[in-house]
Design an enzyme around this catalytic site. Structure first.
Site, PDB file in Angstrom:
ATOM      1  N   ASP A  34      -3.187   1.391   5.121  1.00 54.44           N
ATOM      2  CA  ASP A  34      -3.694   2.722   5.473  1.00 54.44           C
ATOM      3  C   ASP A  34      -5.180   2.855   5.175  1.00 54.44           C
ATOM      4  OD1 ASP A  34      -1.112   3.437   6.150  1.00 54.44           O
ATOM      5  OD2 ASP A  34      -0.680   4.314   4.190  1.00 54.44           O
ATOM      6  N   TYR A  74       1.705  -5.947  -4.062  1.00 59.85           N
ATOM      7  CA  TYR A  74       0.695  -4.885  -4.114  1.00 59.85           C
ATOM      8  C   TYR A  74       0.411  -4.542  -5.572  1.00 59.85           C
ATOM      9  CZ  TYR A  74       1.387  -3.676   0.852  1.00 59.85           C
ATOM     10  OH  TYR A  74       1.444  -3.693   2.227  1.00 59.85           O
ATOM     11  N   ARG A 121       2.856   3.577  -2.673  1.00 58.64           N
ATOM     12  CA  ARG A 121       2.138   4.751  -3.175  1.00 58.64           C
ATOM     13  C   ARG A 121       3.108   5.830  -3.662  1.00 58.64           C
ATOM     14  NH1 ARG A 121      -1.755   6.216   1.615  1.00 58.64           N
ATOM     15  NH2 ARG A 121      -2.155   8.030   0.261  1.00 58.64           N
ATOM     16  N   ARG A 176      -0.130  -3.427   7.952  1.00 58.32           N
ATOM     17  CA  ARG A 176      -0.986  -2.376   8.508  1.00 58.32           C
ATOM     18  C   ARG A 176      -1.369  -1.400   7.393  1.00 58.32           C
ATOM     19  NH1 ARG A 176       2.878  -1.208  13.792  1.00 58.32           N
ATOM     20  NH2 ARG A 176       2.600  -3.256  14.791  1.00 58.32           N
TER      21      ARG A 176
END
Length: 251
Positions: free
Chosen positions: A52, A110, A197, A50
């Site tokens: 952002d 990522y 992040r 999911r």
């Protein structure tokens, strides 16, 4: 009834994230709408990650169930003719009926991109975080090494996350630079809300010498979000790929 897996790439700039929500358009909402129109039945996709608002993907994964006779591998071609240009299906295929992208064992990768130069580049504004101070990559790598393995990543979990445990396993972090782009590539078996992040934001603080590399060990031990660095902006983050074991996908 069959289950079809989609590998989805998207530019997240214009979306309020992946998951369907009431206050704005999302990638999942676009997929549901266009699949329902294409297959002439109500389709609800299930996504593996999911992401952002503003986060991009090269290889997010979603599945859906359908009674349509169209072969699974053909759906990508037909769906891409309908989707907006910032969403494209890279692959579609039929998978086992019990394959669930969130509950099957997987490894996600990522990348966080930092434009590290004196002045920003307009063409990079949606796909990297502009940071003009010098970054010491060797110190960033030294700090990143503390995160490898299974740890309690509570210090790297965004507020509001509802999880049973904050223990996660990071299997690799590579930090490289090509021209003016610093790339932080993080691979692991599942991530917490905003985890990558926050890792990126903390590594930037190490790179600019606000923190010594050994501070990363103290941040982990604190198990407190306030101990870590800032949450880096969403625009720099891309979900590169999700790998599942073959046994979990086999028909």
């Amino acid at each position: 009834m069959k289950r079809v897996r989609l590998t989805v790439a998207y530019d997240g700039t214009g979306y309020c994230g992946w998951q369907v929500q009431a206050n704005g358009n999302t990638v999942q909402a676009e997929l549901n709408r266009h699949l329902s129109q294409l297959l002439q039945e109500e389709i609800e996709t299930i996504g593996a990650s999911r992401t952002d608002a503003g986060v991009h993907a090269l290889g997010n994964v979603a599945v859906f169930d359908t009674n349509a006779r169209m072969p699974g591998e053909k759906i990508s071609y037909a769906l891409n003719q309908r989707l907006p240009e910032d969403i494209r299906i890279q692959c579609s295929e039929e998978v086992a009926a019990d394959f669930h992208p969130r509950y099957c064992e997987s490894e996600k990768t990522y990348e966080y991109r930092i434009l590290n130069r004196r002045f920003p580049l307009p063409t990079e504004r949606f796909y990297s975080y502009f940071y003009h101070y010098n970054l010491d990559l060797e110190k960033m790598r030294e700090g990143a090494a503390y995160l490898i393995g299974e740890h309690d990543f509570a210090s790297f979990c965004g507020a509001g996350a509802q999880v049973k445990t904050t223990v996660r396993t990071v299997t690799g972090i590579n930090i490289t630079k090509a021209d003016d782009i610093v790339t932080i590539r993080v691979t692991g078996r599942g991530f917490l809300y905003n985890m990558v992040r926050i890792i990126a934001g903390t590594l930037i603080e190490i790179g600019n010498e606000a923190y010594p590399p050994r501070r990363m060990d103290e941040i982990l031990a604190a198990r407190n979000r306030n101990a870590a660095g800032p949450t880096a902006p969403a625009c720099g983050l891309t979900l590169v790929e999700i790998r599942f074991t073959e046994e979990q996908q086999r028909l």
